[in-house]
Design an enzyme around this catalytic site. Sequence first.
Site, PDB file in Angstrom:
ATOM      1  N   HIS A  67       3.780  20.237  52.019  1.00 39.24           N
ATOM      2  CA  HIS A  67       2.535  20.619  51.353  1.00 39.24           C
ATOM      3  C   HIS A  67       2.852  21.427  50.092  1.00 39.24           C
ATOM      4  CE1 HIS A  67       0.025  19.301  54.788  1.00 39.24           C
ATOM      5  NE2 HIS A  67       1.056  19.693  55.494  1.00 39.24           N
ATOM      6  N   TYR A 336       8.093  27.011  59.534  1.00 37.54           N
ATOM      7  CA  TYR A 336       7.404  27.647  58.419  1.00 37.54           C
ATOM      8  C   TYR A 336       8.144  28.900  57.973  1.00 37.54           C
ATOM      9  CZ  TYR A 336       3.316  24.751  59.668  1.00 37.54           C
ATOM     10  OH  TYR A 336       2.471  23.718  59.937  1.00 37.54           O
TER      11      TYR A 336
END
Length: 366
Positions: A67, A336
């Site tokens: 992303h 992440y």
Amino acid sequence: MPDPHASTVPLARRAGAWFLVLALPAACALAFAWVGGWLSPQRLTPRRLIDQFQANAGVHPGYRRNHAKGVCVAGHFDSSGEAAAYSVAQVFAPGQRTPVVGRFAIPGGNPYAPDGSVPIRSMALRFALANGQQWRTGMNSMPVFPVATPQAFYAQLQAGQPDPATGKPDPKKLAAFFAAHPETAAFRAWAKTAKPSASFATDGYWSLDAFVFTGPDGQRHAVRWRMVPEAVDATGAAAPAGQPDYLDADLRQRLAQGPLRWKLLVTLANPGDPTNDATKAWPDDRRTITAGTLVVDSEQAQDSGPCRDINYDPTVLPDGIAISDDPLLPARSAAYADSYLRRTSEEAHLPGTARVDTKPQAEAHP
């Protein structure tokens, strides 16, 4: 002065004490080695997962590994009070207004990819509760996830790695992957008819993973949620041709005319509904409540906006919301964090870059 009682301490006891002193750091080192995958080269680790993202899209210093292309937004969430019976989270208290910092993005690690290159959009949000707690969530504009485990996701990334000779994934490797993973059928059926939308504002966004609400009575409720847009594109407009960056421009134009809104719908599972498999949708007849309204009223470029330094880790949750047994959730959190540390370290060395906060916060938005 020598301790007159030292000679009475059994040698074995003193040896045992020294063993404990030496064994504790050794055990810690062993634990770190296990977490890092150093003792088992075949074990899937966050580093291997993020390395594969880089192998697929290249390394773009300072950007998220997935992303990568996105835009910051801000606004607030107004609670309807309907979810307060199922979760004690302050964000759901009747009449509660909670500030939100969010991010819209498209999947992939290339921050220069054309907006129309993929049919999926994402929404990530951080709710800053008045009691100091936070709720972070990353959602995607698809009703199911392709695979159910981190290992299968890693295999999917490997199968999708571009062939150096063509610059595109090898169709044979992709076919072999799908043949070995029949659980991808629901996602592939959706993808066959999915087209890149013309706006972030007209998409709906699903949590995909299941979570657990705890109500004021102590009862636990398995849930999934989704954001349903107020804005509707009646024409079903697809991505405009020849415009690689139209999503940001569309968002800016819409916000110039007024705030954008989404309803937060929370679906409660029935006994037996899968909570550990994001490839399986729950039946449409499950009870769904309207928890409130998300209002987005501003946007800003991601390199200088408020979302830049946020790790949208979906396991950062307030009291009243907890993770389920879905194995993707802890894997997402670990990956992440790895992505966050890489990009923030790179940003610190980019010319003219001054970071406000380099401390990891707690990345569909790594």
